[in-house]
Design a protein around this motif. Sequence first.
Motif, mmCIF file in Angstrom:
data_model
loop_
_atom_site.group_PDB
_atom_site.id
_atom_site.type_symbol
_atom_site.label_atom_id
_atom_site.label_comp_id
_atom_site.label_asym_id
_atom_site.label_seq_id
_atom_site.Cartn_x
_atom_site.Cartn_y
_atom_site.Cartn_z
ATOM 1 N N LEU A 61 0.827 -1.199 0.000
ATOM 2 C CA LEU A 61 0.000 0.000 0.000
ATOM 3 C C LEU A 61 0.867 1.257 0.000
ATOM 4 O O LEU A 61 1.990 1.262 0.524
ATOM 5 C CB LEU A 61 -0.914 0.007 1.230
ATOM 6 C CG LEU A 61 -1.864 -1.187 1.394
ATOM 7 C CD1 LEU A 61 -2.741 -0.990 2.613
ATOM 8 C CD2 LEU A 61 -2.712 -1.379 0.155
ATOM 9 N N GLU A 62 0.300 2.322 -0.574
ATOM 10 C CA GLU A 62 1.019 3.592 -0.578
ATOM 11 C C GLU A 62 1.090 4.166 0.835
ATOM 12 O O GLU A 62 2.107 4.737 1.236
ATOM 13 C CB GLU A 62 0.333 4.579 -1.528
ATOM 14 C CG GLU A 62 0.428 4.181 -3.005
ATOM 15 C CD GLU A 62 -0.188 5.220 -3.905
ATOM 16 O OE1 GLU A 62 -0.624 6.277 -3.374
ATOM 17 O OE2 GLU A 62 -0.242 4.994 -5.126
ATOM 18 N N GLN A 63 -0.013 4.032 1.564
ATOM 19 C CA GLN A 63 -0.008 4.538 2.928
ATOM 20 C C GLN A 63 0.890 3.666 3.809
ATOM 21 O O GLN A 63 1.011 2.465 3.583
ATOM 22 C CB GLN A 63 -1.433 4.537 3.493
ATOM 23 C CG GLN A 63 -2.010 3.133 3.701
ATOM 24 C CD GLN A 63 -3.456 3.178 4.145
ATOM 25 O OE1 GLN A 63 -4.325 3.509 3.342
ATOM 26 N NE2 GLN A 63 -3.697 2.867 5.402
ATOM 27 N N ARG A 64 1.528 4.285 4.785
ATOM 28 C CA ARG A 64 2.436 3.554 5.656
ATOM 29 C C ARG A 64 1.850 3.454 7.053
ATOM 30 O O ARG A 64 0.968 4.216 7.434
ATOM 31 C CB ARG A 64 3.808 4.244 5.685
ATOM 32 C CG ARG A 64 4.416 4.416 4.297
ATOM 33 C CD ARG A 64 5.805 4.992 4.374
ATOM 34 N NE ARG A 64 6.792 4.029 4.803
ATOM 35 C CZ ARG A 64 7.408 3.171 3.999
ATOM 36 N NH1 ARG A 64 7.121 3.152 2.703
ATOM 37 N NH2 ARG A 64 8.310 2.334 4.460
ATOM 38 N N HIS A 65 2.346 2.510 7.834
ATOM 39 C CA HIS A 65 1.881 2.307 9.190
ATOM 40 C C HIS A 65 2.390 3.438 10.082
ATOM 41 O O HIS A 65 3.302 4.175 9.711
ATOM 42 C CB HIS A 65 2.354 0.938 9.703
ATOM 43 C CG HIS A 65 1.768 0.562 11.023
ATOM 44 N ND1 HIS A 65 2.525 0.057 12.058
ATOM 45 C CD2 HIS A 65 0.488 0.641 11.484
ATOM 46 C CE1 HIS A 65 1.725 -0.172 13.088
ATOM 47 N NE2 HIS A 65 0.495 0.170 12.764
ATOM 48 N N ASP A 66 1.799 3.562 11.281
ATOM 49 C CA ASP A 66 2.216 4.608 12.208
ATOM 50 C C ASP A 66 3.699 4.505 12.555
ATOM 51 O O ASP A 66 4.348 5.520 12.836
ATOM 52 C CB ASP A 66 1.393 4.525 13.502
ATOM 53 C CG ASP A 66 -0.077 4.842 13.246
ATOM 54 O OD1 ASP A 66 -0.361 5.462 12.205
ATOM 55 O OD2 ASP A 66 -0.930 4.465 14.070
ATOM 56 N N ALA A 78 6.254 -0.199 5.768
ATOM 57 C CA ALA A 78 5.353 -0.431 4.633
ATOM 58 C C ALA A 78 4.353 -1.530 4.992
ATOM 59 O O ALA A 78 4.647 -2.434 5.775
ATOM 60 C CB ALA A 78 6.151 -0.827 3.402
ATOM 61 N N ILE A 79 3.150 -1.447 4.406
ATOM 62 C CA ILE A 79 2.099 -2.421 4.668
ATOM 63 C C ILE A 79 1.909 -3.285 3.428
ATOM 64 O O ILE A 79 1.525 -2.789 2.369
ATOM 65 C CB ILE A 79 0.772 -1.745 5.043
ATOM 66 C CG1 ILE A 79 0.957 -0.880 6.290
ATOM 67 C CG2 ILE A 79 -0.322 -2.784 5.263
ATOM 68 C CD1 ILE A 79 -0.286 -0.089 6.666
ATOM 69 N N ASP A 80 2.224 -4.569 3.557
ATOM 70 C CA ASP A 80 2.014 -5.528 2.476
ATOM 71 C C ASP A 80 0.691 -6.245 2.702
ATOM 72 O O ASP A 80 0.386 -6.666 3.819
ATOM 73 C CB ASP A 80 3.134 -6.573 2.431
ATOM 74 C CG ASP A 80 4.430 -5.992 1.876
ATOM 75 O OD1 ASP A 80 4.361 -4.914 1.270
ATOM 76 O OD2 ASP A 80 5.478 -6.621 2.053
ATOM 77 N N CYS A 127 7.088 -3.000 12.072
ATOM 78 C CA CYS A 127 6.909 -3.511 13.432
ATOM 79 C C CYS A 127 6.388 -4.938 13.471
ATOM 80 O O CYS A 127 6.317 -5.549 14.539
ATOM 81 C CB CYS A 127 5.965 -2.601 14.217
ATOM 82 S SG CYS A 127 4.265 -2.581 13.575
ATOM 83 N N GLY A 128 5.996 -5.482 12.316
ATOM 84 C CA GLY A 128 5.519 -6.865 12.278
ATOM 85 C C GLY A 128 4.058 -7.031 12.591
ATOM 86 O O GLY A 128 3.571 -8.170 12.691
#
Length: 248
Positions: free
Chosen positions: A210-215, A219-221, A237-238
């Motif tokens: 995803l283009e948006q990233r986690h806090d 990156a979010i797969d 962070c897993g």
Amino acid sequence: MTTTATNLRSVAMHWADLHETVGQPAVVNGFGRGLRGYLAALDDAEEQEARLHQAAHLRTLERDPIQLGVRPVPVRLHILDTMRTVETTLIACADDIAHAAQRAPIAAPSARRTAIAPYRTQREADIAAADRRRTQQLAHADLVDPRRWRYTGRRTAPHAALWLLARVERAAGPCRRITEDEGRRIGVVAAGAAERIEQALDIAAQRRTLEQRHDCGGAIDVHGGEGRVPVAHCTGCGRVWAEGVIAA
């Protein structure tokens, strides 16, 4: 050639599934509907809002609801677009391969002009007539041979896929063997058609970042498809997101 044959069989096998799916309403608010639906829910919020405004505008232009008549059934446009693209591409490929590899039908015999070249005996005339009948039968059988690709009539994606499959597998018919270049052309078309159908039906394994990233900045797969529940995973962070499950 094995992969090409598998892709062509997949197109023919799943075409009925596309027909059944095209008229089904889209599922909303469901994580378990597949990767494509989950990603659409994340990425298409603005587009959905625009469609709602457009639908509201179209409703103002509709006829009075008390009038009799049949209302159109909503269709899933991305499925319809997939079907049109796949069918057009497969038929164009079959047209090109047939133009190059399929031999012309056997010519029907012409009648002998007996006034100019009369038969010497009745037996000779009978033999010639029997030969013409046999040739006419062969010409007709060759013309209507179901293995022959036609430029009118039955021109559908499944029929084109199966006809191209016969060429790839070197089946008998009114065609010469395809060349390596022709085989590669069929392979590219078959792979593209199968991929489009698998994506439309959500039956292929998929992965997207995803283009948006986690806090945390990672990156979010997102993994899903093949009828499985999509799972999102933060590479930083897993953290894992799934339907009804959140794990650190």
